[in-house]
Write a protein that holds these residues in place. Structure first.
Motif, PDB file in Angstrom:
ATOM      1  N   LEU A 164      39.986 -17.266   8.668  1.00  0.00           N
ATOM      2  CA  LEU A 164      40.486 -16.394   7.489  1.00  0.00           C
ATOM      3  C   LEU A 164      41.705 -15.531   7.874  1.00  0.00           C
ATOM      4  O   LEU A 164      42.475 -15.457   7.299  1.00  0.00           O
ATOM      5  CB  LEU A 164      39.175 -15.623   6.787  1.00  0.00           C
ATOM      6  N   LEU A 165      41.302 -14.828   9.144  1.00  0.00           N
ATOM      7  CA  LEU A 165      42.476 -14.104   9.851  1.00  0.00           C
ATOM      8  C   LEU A 165      43.831 -14.636   9.739  1.00  0.00           C
ATOM      9  O   LEU A 165      44.673 -14.233   9.509  1.00  0.00           O
ATOM     10  CB  LEU A 165      42.185 -13.273  10.992  1.00  0.00           C
ATOM     11  N   LEU A 199      49.704  -5.846  14.759  1.00  0.00           N
ATOM     12  CA  LEU A 199      48.707  -4.891  14.912  1.00  0.00           C
ATOM     13  C   LEU A 199      47.411  -5.284  14.610  1.00  0.00           C
ATOM     14  O   LEU A 199      46.354  -5.169  15.250  1.00  0.00           O
ATOM     15  CB  LEU A 199      49.223  -3.721  13.719  1.00  0.00           C
ATOM     16  N   PRO A 200      47.192  -6.300  13.780  1.00  0.00           N
ATOM     17  CA  PRO A 200      45.705  -7.036  13.836  1.00  0.00           C
ATOM     18  C   PRO A 200      45.342  -7.698  14.815  1.00  0.00           C
ATOM     19  O   PRO A 200      44.256  -7.552  15.332  1.00  0.00           O
ATOM     20  CB  PRO A 200      45.846  -8.100  12.377  1.00  0.00           C
ATOM     21  N   ILE A 201      46.480  -8.388  15.477  1.00  0.00           N
ATOM     22  CA  ILE A 201      45.951  -9.117  16.685  1.00  0.00           C
ATOM     23  C   ILE A 201      45.828  -7.937  17.573  1.00  0.00           C
ATOM     24  O   ILE A 201      44.666  -8.411  18.386  1.00  0.00           O
ATOM     25  CB  ILE A 201      47.225 -10.187  17.074  1.00  0.00           C
ATOM     26  N   GLY A 202      46.461  -7.164  17.722  1.00  0.00           N
ATOM     27  CA  GLY A 202      46.078  -5.914  18.836  1.00  0.00           C
ATOM     28  C   GLY A 202      44.869  -5.536  18.550  1.00  0.00           C
ATOM     29  O   GLY A 202      44.078  -5.170  19.638  1.00  0.00           O
ATOM     30  N   GLU A 229      39.252  -4.581  20.358  1.00  0.00           N
ATOM     31  CA  GLU A 229      37.812  -4.456  19.853  1.00  0.00           C
ATOM     32  C   GLU A 229      37.108  -5.397  20.662  1.00  0.00           C
ATOM     33  O   GLU A 229      36.054  -5.324  21.228  1.00  0.00           O
ATOM     34  CB  GLU A 229      37.587  -4.867  18.445  1.00  0.00           C
ATOM     35  N   LEU A 230      37.561  -6.712  20.969  1.00  0.00           N
ATOM     36  CA  LEU A 230      36.977  -7.715  21.661  1.00  0.00           C
ATOM     37  C   LEU A 230      36.747  -7.252  23.192  1.00  0.00           C
ATOM     38  O   LEU A 230      35.712  -7.580  23.918  1.00  0.00           O
ATOM     39  CB  LEU A 230      37.430  -8.845  21.765  1.00  0.00           C
ATOM     40  N   ALA A 241      34.674  -7.419  15.169  1.00  0.00           N
ATOM     41  CA  ALA A 241      36.263  -7.411  15.718  1.00  0.00           C
ATOM     42  C   ALA A 241      36.900  -7.965  14.538  1.00  0.00           C
ATOM     43  O   ALA A 241      38.146  -7.634  14.314  1.00  0.00           O
ATOM     44  CB  ALA A 241      36.260  -8.187  17.068  1.00  0.00           C
ATOM     45  N   ALA A 242      36.528  -9.380  14.315  1.00  0.00           N
ATOM     46  CA  ALA A 242      37.527 -10.122  13.101  1.00  0.00           C
ATOM     47  C   ALA A 242      37.373  -9.472  11.948  1.00  0.00           C
ATOM     48  O   ALA A 242      38.725  -9.453  11.253  1.00  0.00           O
ATOM     49  CB  ALA A 242      37.100 -11.403  13.185  1.00  0.00           C
ATOM     50  N   TYR A 243      36.413  -8.915  11.380  1.00  0.00           N
ATOM     51  CA  TYR A 243      36.438  -8.146  10.268  1.00  0.00           C
ATOM     52  C   TYR A 243      37.139  -7.021  10.243  1.00  0.00           C
ATOM     53  O   TYR A 243      37.799  -6.734   9.135  1.00  0.00           O
ATOM     54  CB  TYR A 243      34.727  -7.737  10.024  1.00  0.00           C
ATOM     55  N   ASN A 244      37.269  -6.118  11.196  1.00  0.00           N
ATOM     56  CA  ASN A 244      38.115  -4.888  11.187  1.00  0.00           C
ATOM     57  C   ASN A 244      39.731  -5.375  11.301  1.00  0.00           C
ATOM     58  O   ASN A 244      40.520  -4.557  10.679  1.00  0.00           O
ATOM     59  CB  ASN A 244      37.672  -4.086  12.485  1.00  0.00           C
ATOM     60  N   ALA A 245      39.941  -6.435  12.217  1.00  0.00           N
ATOM     61  CA  ALA A 245      41.344  -6.571  11.988  1.00  0.00           C
ATOM     62  C   ALA A 245      41.616  -7.441  10.542  1.00  0.00           C
ATOM     63  O   ALA A 245      42.887  -7.050  10.269  1.00  0.00           O
ATOM     64  CB  ALA A 245      41.404  -8.067  13.211  1.00  0.00           C
ATOM     65  N   ILE A 246      40.669  -7.731   9.887  1.00  0.00           N
ATOM     66  CA  ILE A 246      41.066  -8.432   8.609  1.00  0.00           C
ATOM     67  C   ILE A 246      41.316  -7.329   7.622  1.00  0.00           C
ATOM     68  O   ILE A 246      42.431  -7.168   6.824  1.00  0.00           O
ATOM     69  CB  ILE A 246      40.131  -9.517   8.014  1.00  0.00           C
TER      70      ILE A 246
END
Length: 689
Positions: A208-209, A367-370, A375-376, A386-391
């Protein structure tokens, strides 16, 4: 060009199940289902608490519904059966398939307590619905990714029942129908097993990201950024293709999607600076295929590897990091050698985007990738969190981006900007769900094979493979590699990995130990994973090659062969990390030691690539090649030189395996020797340069 690009896009649409041109109300139905799936998965990662079995069943129900509504039973019209290949609407039969698929997959949710009470003693209703689920799942998988996985699952199923009647070493005690269904469709040992569980809990969010980044415009930014940095150098567009594909591969689980996203721009630019069409397409194929090697998502397999090996996800990232970066740097070197052989230059300045301008306009996409990586790696949060927060960060960026665009054109209509941002978010939700259908179905169907293997076939397979390999570990690895390549021609990477890891990863560890080679379980799993990826561009099937060839206007089979030639530098790495687990940082906890291993592996990759490509600083002579290959072996596996001397009963300065790193200078000295030989030859024969 437009016709060829359309062909590539058609390949991508077929992979993602976007085959039908639907009416508005049908688009709305599918859009609502797809967006609901995304909202369900985001809820699981934030506030919704469900047990794993219910999560897996609902995840599968969404996938089955979308597949049956999007993909017809027959992809080509046949006489008298045209209603089964309808592309302009959803026929009633597919609505019925979708409803049946949803009900069958959710049965384990509706009657979980009853099934638990009747464990091992299913009633007639359980048997009927369990069989229906298997049939519907295999039919959905056939529609989604072709017949290969369905056929393999049916062969394993047939073998499970026919085992008692098989001859000699193939004999197996067999199973009853009730035991088969209890294992495969009425418990969490088969369809609802670990692979589907990882797909439901983690993989969806990463896919999804990636889909949302693409809809937001990040793909074009990655390409422009790579071109701004590398476009002016020798073979610049090819090097930019590798970097942009690497960025895209961070969050993309599909080599074909990677090719269509980046190759549409980079392949024409490669041809513009002098790359032949075949080599331009093959470079993009190799770069996009290797995108699945890149952590954090690794084509969705990283999370399944973590579950199978029973280690924290970050350990998989650690193990995969050195081989992935070495492979990418080696491909970068391949493009440099090709550019040198063809006497190429970079793009003219007017075709190279401004680095500052590109970064200024697209920095927010990083920024989302960073955030994800931070987070990981630093905070050590779970992959799903981590993926949820990036989304969430990406959603905020999308809205901010649209507001900024409105202000830049002088229109301060914030409401319109927010409406546009919301449309982009929902398009991302729909694209993410579409992209997940094939992954969810592949992991569920692969669960059938895993469940059957766990019913007792594993020991028999070990015996057969041991007989075939005749006690030779290298031959065992070669058999596994060939089987992965052949299986991967018809399966997605994730499914290939699951099947081969279930069948052969434990065997590699077990037989390796019997013959004196201690193979870490992580190395065995990564070995299966790597060769599953390489199948993406292996002729004659390699769909990645067909997609790139369609864009480049080249022949698919020669493109695939050229891409596979480029991928030889990747194919050697899994063999090396099985024999030298240092390459996956097994029991390596020191940063200086890890960096030394990485740098020497890069040197080994350069030497191997030069030998295979026939070029170092000038064209190789026959005597350069064995020297380069020997240097590569030492730099990849420094302990191999000590082993060679030990087998020859030669005491090499008293060195043992604990002092293997002292062999690195020998490998570097051999490369220096080849360099000096070629420098001398270049001075005496300037026309060779």
């Amino acid at each position: 060009m437009s016709r060829k690009i359309k062909s590539a896009e058609e390949i991508l649409k077929e992979e993602s199940g976007e085959l039908r041109s639907l009416r508005n109300h049908e688009k709305l139905i599918i859009g609502v289902i797809a967006a609901s799936w995304a909202i369900f998965q985001l809820s699981l990662a934030s506030w919704l608490i469900l047990d794993s079995t219910k999560t897996r069943a609902i995840h599968l129900a969404f996938a089955l519904a979308l597949l049956f509504l999007n993909v017809p039973l027959l992809k080509r019209p046949r006489k008298g059966l045209k209603f089964l290949s309808t592309l302009d609407k959803i026929p009633v039969i597919d609505y019925l398939f979708a409803i049946a698929g949803v009900l069958a997959s959710l049965y384990i949710v509706f009657d979980w307590e009853g099934l638990a009470m009747r464990q091992g003693m299913p009633i007639q209703r359980d048997i009927i619905i369990g069989l229906a689920l298997i049939v519907l799942l295999l039919e959905a998988t056939r529609r989604s990714i072709g017949p290969a996985l369905t056929i393999i699952a049916l062969i394993f199923t047939a073998y499970a029942f026919a085992g008692p009647h098989m001859p000699g070493v193939l004999a197996f005690k067999g199973v009853s129908l009730t035991k088969y269904l209890n294992q495969i469709s009425l418990s969490t040992e088969g369809i609802y097993g670990i692979p589907l569980g990882v797909s439901a809990s983690i993989v969806y969010l990463f896919v999804l990201l990636g889909a949302m980044l693409d809809k937001a415009g990040a793909g074009k930014f990655f390409i422009d950024l790579a071109l701004s940095l590398l476009g002016k150098y020798k073979g610049g567009p090819a090097k930019a293709a590798i970097v942009s594909s690497g960025f895209t591969g961070l969050v993309s689980g599909s080599s074909i999607a990677n090719i269509v996203t980046t190759g549409t721009f980079t392949i024409p630019l490669m041809k513009k600076v002098g790359y032949p069409a075949k080599k331009a397409a093959a470079t993009e194929v190799a770069a996009s295929t290797d995108g699945q090697l890149m952590p954090p998502i690794m084509g969705a397999a990283a999370f399944i590897i973590a579950e199978y090996v029973n280690v924290p996800y970050i350990q998989v990232v650690k193990a995969a990091a050195v081989p992935a970066f070495v492979s990418y740097i080696a491909l970068f070197y391949v493009t440099h050698l090709e550019a040198s052989k063809l006497g190429m230059k970079g793009l003219p300045p007017e075709d190279v985007p401004s680095f500052k301008g590109t970064l200024k306009n697209g920095f927010h996409y990083l920024l989302p990738i960073g955030m994800l990586v931070y987070e990981l790696v630093v905070l050590r949060h779970s992959p799903e969190k981590a993926a949820y927060n990036a989304i969430l960060v990406l959603i905020l960026i999308i809205f901010a981006q649209e507001v900024r665009k409105q202000f830049l054109v002088g229109d301060k209509n914030v409401a319109q900007a927010l409406k546009t941002g919301l449309a982009i978010v929902f398009k991302g939700f729909i694209a993410g769900s579409r992209n997940m259908v094939s992954v969810a179905l592949a992991t569920a169907s692969a669960g059938i094979i895993v469940g059957i293997v766990n019913m007792g076939i594993g020991g028999m397979i070990t015996m057969i493979v041991e007989t075939l390999s005749q006690g030779n570990v290298f031959l065992l690895l070669l058999i596994t590699a060939i089987a992965s390549l052949m299986l991967g021609m018809g399966l997605p990477t994730t499914a290939t990995y699951i099947v081969m890891a279930s069948l052969t990863a434990p065997i590699i560890v077990q037989l390796g130990g019997l013959y004196g080679l201690m193979v870490p379980l992580m190395a065995a799993h990564l070995f299966c994973f790597y060769f599953g990826i390489l199948a993406d561009d292996t002729p004659p099937v390699g769909l990645a090659s067909y997609a790139a060839a369609a864009i480049a206007d080249s022949e698919p089979i020669p493109t695939g062969l050229q891409g596979f030639a480029y991928d030889m530098r990747t194919a050697v790495i899994p063999f090396m990390f099985v024999f030298n687990p240092d390459l996956i940082l097994h029991n390596i906890y020191s940063w200086p030691q890890g960096i030394l291993i990485f740098l020497m592996a890069v040197g080994g990759a350069f030497a191997f690539t030069s030998a295979v490509q026939g070029w170092f600083i000038i064209r190789n002579r026959w005597y350069d090649i064995p020297l380069l290959l020997f240097a590569s072996l030492i730099l990849y596996h420094p302990g191999s030189l000590i082993s060679i001397f030990n087998k020859l009963n030669i005491n090499f300065f008293g060195f043992d395996d604990s002092q293997r790193y002292y062999m690195y200078p020998v490998g570097l000295a051999i490369i220096l020797l080849v360099y000096l030989i070629q420098r001398v030859r270049m001075k005496s024969e300037p026309q060779l340069a």
